[in-house]
Each structure stands twice: as C-alpha cells, then as structure tokens.
Motif scaffolding. Structure first.
Motif, short mmCIF file in Angstrom:
data_model
loop_
_atom_site.label_atom_id
_atom_site.label_comp_id
_atom_site.label_asym_id
_atom_site.label_seq_id
_atom_site.Cartn_x
_atom_site.Cartn_y
_atom_site.Cartn_z
N GLU A 382 0.74 -1.54 -0.30
CA GLU A 382 0.07 -0.05 -0.07
C GLU A 382 0.66 1.82 0.18
OE1 GLU A 382 -2.95 -3.79 1.71
OE2 GLU A 382 -0.48 -2.30 1.89
N ILE A 383 1.98 0.96 0.68
CA ILE A 383 3.34 2.24 0.77
C ILE A 383 3.68 2.36 -0.58
CG2 ILE A 383 4.40 3.40 2.51
CD1 ILE A 383 2.62 2.67 5.12
N PHE A 384 4.37 1.92 -0.82
CA PHE A 384 5.34 1.56 -1.73
C PHE A 384 5.00 1.31 -3.17
CE2 PHE A 384 7.98 2.20 1.50
CZ PHE A 384 8.70 3.34 1.86
N GLY A 385 3.55 1.07 -3.77
CA GLY A 385 2.73 0.65 -4.18
C GLY A 385 3.02 -0.37 -5.23
N GLY A 386 2.98 -1.79 -4.31
CA GLY A 386 2.69 -3.02 -5.11
C GLY A 386 2.13 -4.03 -5.68
N TYR A 387 0.63 -3.75 -5.41
CA TYR A 387 -0.67 -4.30 -5.90
C TYR A 387 -0.24 -3.70 -6.79
CZ TYR A 387 -1.97 -5.03 -1.40
OH TYR A 387 -2.44 -5.01 0.00
N ASN A 388 -1.75 -5.73 -8.01
CA ASN A 388 -1.24 -4.70 -9.45
C ASN A 388 -2.27 -3.74 -9.91
OD1 ASN A 388 0.41 -7.24 -10.62
ND2 ASN A 388 -0.94 -8.19 -9.61
N ARG A 389 -3.44 -3.69 -9.05
CA ARG A 389 -4.07 -2.34 -9.76
C ARG A 389 -3.08 -1.31 -9.70
NH1 ARG A 389 -6.61 -5.13 -4.91
NH2 ARG A 389 -5.75 -3.55 -3.09
N TYR A 390 -2.48 -0.98 -8.76
CA TYR A 390 -1.49 0.51 -9.52
C TYR A 390 -0.37 0.00 -10.24
CZ TYR A 390 -2.34 0.12 -4.15
OH TYR A 390 -3.26 -0.13 -3.30
N THR A 391 0.62 -1.02 -10.11
CA THR A 391 1.14 -1.22 -11.82
C THR A 391 0.46 -1.79 -12.99
OG1 THR A 391 1.54 -3.81 -10.84
CG2 THR A 391 2.43 -1.79 -9.86
N ASN A 560 7.73 0.82 -14.95
CA ASN A 560 7.58 0.06 -16.41
C ASN A 560 6.30 -1.89 -16.18
OD1 ASN A 560 8.88 1.53 -17.68
ND2 ASN A 560 11.33 0.35 -16.99
N SER A 561 5.43 -1.28 -15.75
CA SER A 561 4.32 -2.07 -14.78
C SER A 561 4.93 -2.75 -14.21
CB SER A 561 4.01 -2.86 -16.08
OG SER A 561 3.54 -1.99 -17.13
N LYS A 562 6.02 -2.09 -12.93
CA LYS A 562 6.94 -3.10 -11.94
C LYS A 562 6.76 -2.17 -10.22
CE LYS A 562 9.95 -6.09 -13.00
NZ LYS A 562 11.58 -7.05 -12.82
N GLY A 563 6.19 -2.74 -9.08
CA GLY A 563 6.08 -2.07 -8.11
C GLY A 563 7.10 -2.42 -6.68
N LYS A 564 7.06 -1.30 -5.86
CA LYS A 564 7.96 -1.43 -4.90
C LYS A 564 9.29 -1.50 -5.44
CE LYS A 564 5.87 -4.78 -3.02
NZ LYS A 564 5.70 -6.26 -2.78
N ILE A 565 9.55 -0.39 -6.31
CA ILE A 565 10.92 0.70 -7.05
C ILE A 565 12.16 0.46 -6.62
CG2 ILE A 565 12.06 1.29 -8.53
CD1 ILE A 565 10.28 -0.83 -10.44
#
Length: 653
Positions: A382-391, A560-565
């Motif tokens: 939630e905090i660093f952008g990991g879910y697919n609905r974000y990425t 690039n469609s990846k989260g939690k970079i």
C-alpha cells in the motif's frame, strides 16, 4: 500485546460488573494469557479488565490495568510504544519525571499523558496501540486507536442494560445474552462486495469501531446516554506533500537508514523476536534488516501449500538460506483443511471474507512454538505501490478507453467464463514474455474480463477491481445490497481535493491505506496472531516512513509495470537479484478448489436452505445459483468464501 474489556453502567451493580468482567477475561485469554486483572472506579461505576501478553518488563510492574503515580489516571493498553525509551529520557532530561516503578512502555505512556496531556503524547509516540484511559479529575473516559489501525477497538451503548462497553475484540454479544444485537445490513453489504467490513461500523448496528488515528472522549451522566465526542489526531490527507529533490541513490540510502532505525526499535523486547518470511520483497527486506541488526540467527517462519500454483515456500527457503536464518516452514495439505478450517474461522468474532486468514493463522501457530513476537512485511504494498491494480493502471486505463460498442461485445460474450475457456486464454497469454511466470493468471484474466462493463464511469471501473463483481441481490432486503454504496464511498475519497496533489496510482494507494489496509490486512493479522498469543509488528507502518514514501516521485515506487521499485533496489544490496525478480504472488490459497472438493460437505451444509433460512439474512435462491455456477467451473470463490464465513459466524454466535 494484550486484550481488554471495559464497562460503565449506573444500572448494573458491582457484582454483576465483576461477573461480566471475569467472563470477558476468559473470552480474551488468547490475547494475553500471562496475567489478568480487574480495576474498578466505583464513583462512576466503571470497570476495566486486562489480559496481558508480556513483552516488555515481564515482572508484575508491567501488569495492567495500571494507575499513574498520582492515582489520577487509569489505563488498559494493548500494543507497543517503540520509542518509549527515548520518551523516558526526554521526561528525565527535562526533569519532568523520574520515579519509575518498572520498565514497561505502558508506564511510559501513562506518565507521559499525565505530564504532557493526551494530544501532545499522541503526537510524540510511535507504535501500534489501542487503549482506554480514565481521567479521574475530569471524569472522562478516552478510547484511543493508533494511526493506521493496527490494533482494534470496539465500543457501543447497550440500552437494555444501560451500559457503555468497549473492548479490543467484538465479544459483547457473548457477554450480554439478553441484549439485542441486530445485524448491520451495510456491514454485510461491505462483506459481500469487499470481503471485509469497511468504515467505523461493525457487523452489529449498535457497535462501532474507533477509526485509525482517532480518539473518543466519553462523559457519563446518571439517567442519560453517554456524551461521546470524536476527534482525529492524525489525518494522512492533511500531510503536506512535497516531492523531495534527492537523487534516487540518496533516497535508497535514506530508506535504508530509516528501516535500520525502525527495525532496531521493533526487535527490542524482553522476549525473542522472529519474522514472517514469504520470500516476497517486503518480508525479505524486513528479515534481511532484522538479521543485520541481530547478534544471532533470526527465527523465520513460512507457510507453503501442496498445490504448487499457490506455493511460495521455495522462495522463502532460498532467502532464508542466503541470510542464514533459523527457518521453519509448514506445508498445508487437504488433511489440514478438512480438519482445521471450520474451527480456525471460529476465531473470528466478526466475519472477514479474506481467505488468506487461513495461512496467516497457520504461520502464527507455527511461530508461536518458538517466539512471542514477529515482524511482518505488511503495508509495503500500500505504501510503496506493490499491488497489480497500481502497477497495471495504465493497462486498465487503456481497457477502459476501448469503444463502448467493443466493450459491450466483450462484456456480453465473455461474462461468466468457465475455467476451461479461461485456461485457453491463459495458454495464449503465456506466450507474452512478461506474463510467462505470472502467479494466479487465471484469476487475473477473469477479473479483467468480468469488469469490462460499458456502463461504468472511469473511477467506478478502477474501483471495480477492489470488489466482487456481482450485482445479484444476495440479501433478502434487496435495498441493503448495493454495489453503488461501496463505489460511492470510494468516489468520495477519490474526489477529495487533497488527492488532486497525487498521481492516479497514489490516489489508489491512499484509498487502500485508509480502507483495505486497516479493515482487511491488519484485521486479519491481528485476529490470526492473537488467536495464537503471538504479537506481530509491522515496520512499514511507521508514520515517519509513510511521510517519506509520500515524498518520493511516483517512478521511484512504480515504473514499467513494476511496483516497489525502491524496495526492490534496496533489497538487491542485501540478497542476490535472482531471488527478487519474480512475479508477485500474494499470500493466497486455492480456496475455490478447496470449497469444491475437500470442504464441499461443509460448504453444502452452510449453504443449505435450512441454514440459509436459519440466519434469515441471505437470499437462498440467488446464493444457490452462485454456488451451482461455481461447482460447474465459474469461479465465484471470493464471494462464496465471504458467504460461508458469514454463515459459519452467524450460526455459531
């Protein structure tokens, strides 16, 4: 970590209050089996009970309910204050207080409130907590909950007994058998659409939750209902968001230093501390940091599954081996499922439709054999952008922008696809290199196809990925069952002026942080761990770290469609790259297959006409259709699991 219950009543006599309190101690025993006690404030007919799980200061000096040195304040506290030692030093350095009876964080909190007051103390403390505080001078009761909602706190007014009650779990219905506890239709509506109960209400109409980052002040007057004043002391929507100007490498170093400080504070305990390790980015990073800071091998715990499509244990084992942790794992099988699951979900005093409660319960039970406290990777997504609905938001956006006529054709043609057709699509998509090793691709394909609805607005389309996609009325009172009720709540948050400062991805992350995180993820972990007398701590839920994450440019979180970079790149400094770069799996179980096969008899019984009619809430014919379709291969598992949990809870309450 502990459990507590409290009661104020001018009607009930002291013996009745004590009898109810002793019963509450039994009901809350798993939350604090080490000691328990009762304290009575007779002037206002108020009683506190406390079950203690001893973590800091194992001596009786840490027992609760606890009074301040002056005798003015009385507290019953659940949680941990991670910076309590520095708060003691601050009080001592300013010559405010130096008469400590013990070394517990509860005493620190209590004396800080006495000296600084509640508001200032709440702004100073860092931790997870819920507590009840009685101020004898002002004759006020305060109910307080931590910033993110890690620890639960329920309260309500019971008119037949003229009693105000509060507790760290929903046990009032078990204590007051003569009281009417009516089912809240809005809560069931949430459960069937979201798999969790949102907002400040509970499954019962007359029982509520203190919201995260809030407290209530309650004043009692004889022959009158209590006066309740509600206040937010921490509002994430009011945080001043300024993107920082540091380089990416500098931000990685800042993150590393912050996590060092946070984890160092959270592994501090008078008992042994371990970690949950799934092999994913979040838990691997927390484990790596804990091992860096520990002089001995950290104990790590993982749950696997004999169904390899839902098994991450091999990744966890590789990370544990590289970090040289003392690693334990348990592989779930059908025998576990048939024997244990009906009993396990009875630990839920309020329904939760998230089936990952099951593996969370098992890993908590496994960890409890060796440690009393574990660190988790919760909230990293939630905090660093990991879910697919974000990425995958850009892809979702492109799907939404398809011509309406094309969306209508797709919607009509592909709705209610069976598993065979989904499998065919899966085989074709697997040729796309970036999706070759994707976990649970069938479920993801179906979720996208089911939501190509030409009638949805863009924001509704986005939020549909958070919901069970079902518009059939499952409640006997059809007015209570509305997908739009849930969507409207999200839209109100989405359109709030504050969020215009955020990117689309960050808006979604914020909405999850104030809804899904406290009411699903943290609810699940609290109930699963506390059922096993285990304390969990979430380093990512440090309010200073949260503000740091808000300051990061979005491309340092999602790219690039990846989260939690930024988490990935920090972790690459600690473990080999090949242990990190793999598809996101999540913490799930093959619940759809389980309720078709090993749990079929149990499911059939709960969904029978006799038992559906017995609860009187749900529409038997419509549920039978959903169940029948699921048995034929149409995946309705997410919705069905919420129904099954609700039925099991209702029939056993």
């Amino acid at each position: 970590m502990c459990g507590f219950f409290g009661l104020q009543s001018f009607k009930l006599d002291t013996n009745e209050k004590i009898k109810l309190s002793r019963k509450a101690l039994i009901l809350l025993n798993s939350r604090g089996p080490d000691s328990n006690d009762i304290a009575l404030e007779s002037s206002k007919n108020l009683i506190f009970t406390h079950n203690r799980l001893s973590i800091l200061d194992l001596s009786p000096n840490g027992n609760q309910p606890m009074r301040s040195l002056s005798g003015n304040l009385l507290i019953t506290f659940n949680g941990e204050i991670y910076n309590h030692k520095s708060l003691r030093e601050e009080l001592l350095s300013k010559k405010k207080f130096n008469q400590w009876r013990g070394t517990s964080d509860t005493e620190t909190l209590l004396q800080a409130i006495e000296i600084w007051g509640l508001e200032i103390t709440l702004n100073k403390i860092v931790g997870m907590y819920s507590f009840a505080l009685w101020d004898r001078k002002s004759e006020a009761l305060y109910l307080v909950r931590d910033r993110f909602g890690e620890k639960p706190l329920y309260y309500g007014w019971l008119p037949r007994n003229e009693s105000f009650v509060f507790s760290s779990d929903l046990i009032f219905d078990k204590l007051f058998k003569d009281e009417e506890f009516s089912i809240n239709g809005d809560a069931v509506n949430d459960l069937l659409h979201l798999n969790y109960i949102n907002n400040d209400y509970s499954i019962y109409k007359n029982i509520f939750k203190i919201q995260p980052g809030s407290y209530s002040k309650i004043i009692f007057k004889k022959n009158k209902n209590p006066i309740i004043n509600y206040k937010k002391y921490w509002e994430p929507e009011k945080i001043n968001i300024n993107k920082n100007n540091f380089s990416y490498d500098e931000n990685i170093n800042h993150l590393d230093h912050k996590l060092t400080s946070i984890v160092k504070g959270q592994i501090s305990a008078d008992v042994e501390v371990g970690t949950f390790l799934s092999g994913g980015i979040d838990s691997s990073l927390i484990t790596a940091k804990a091992q860096e800071l520990s002089s001995k091998k950290i104990k790590t715990f993982c749950i696997g599954n004999e169904d390899k499509s839902h098994d991450e244990s091999k990744y966890a084992s590789k990370v544990a081996k590289f970090l040289s942790t003392d690693h334990d794992e348990l592989i779930l099988n059908k025998k576990n499922i048939i024997e244990d699951i009906p009993t396990i979900i009875n630990n839920l005093n309020e329904p939760l439709g998230d089936s990952s409660f099951i593996p969370t319960f098992y890993v908590s039970k496994l960890a409890k054999k060796k440690v009393k406290v574990v660190l988790t990777g919760d909230a990293g997504d939630e905090i660093f952008g990991g879910y697919n609905r974000y990425t995958k938001l850009k892809l979702i956006n492109r799907i939404y922008k398809l011509p309406k006529i094309l969306k209508k054709i797709i919607f009509v043609s592909l709705s209610n696809l069976g598993n065979n057709n989904i499998n065919r699509i899966n085989k074709i998509i697997k040729f796309i290199p970036s999706l070759k090793n994707e976990f649970y691709l069938n479920e993801k394909i179906k979720k996208i196809l089911d939501r190509i609805d030409p009638k949805l607005t863009f924001s509704d389309f986005l939020f549909s990925f958070l919901l069970n996609n079902n518009e059939i009325s499952l409640l006997n009172n059809s007015d209570q069952f509305s997908r739009n009720k849930v969507l409207n709540n999200f839209n109100d948050q989405f359109l709030n002026e504050y969020k215009n400062k955020l990117s689309l991805e960050e808006k979604m992350m914020f909405i999850d942080t104030i809804n899904y995180l406290p009411n699903d993820i943290l609810f699940k972990v609290d109930r699963a761990s506390m059922s096993n007398s285990l304390e969990t701590r979430a380093p990512f839920l440090d309010n200073n770290l949260y503000e740091f994450s808000l300051s990061l440019p979005i491309d340092q979180k999602i790219k690039n469609s990846k989260g939690k970079i930024i988490l990935r790149d920090l972790l690459k400094k600690k473990i080999p790259k090949d242990l990190i770069d793999r598809p996101k799996a999540g913490f799930s179980i093959p619940i759809g297959d389980w309720i078709r096969q090993p749990l079929r008899d149990w499911s059939e019984d709960l969904l029978s006409k006799k038992n559906i009619d017995k609860t009187g809430i749900l529409n038997f014919d419509n549920i039978t259709k959903i169940w029948s379709d699921h048995k034929k291969g149409i995946d309705n598992s997410s919705l069905l699991w919420s129904i099954l949990v609700f039925q099991n809870w209702h029939l056993n309450r």
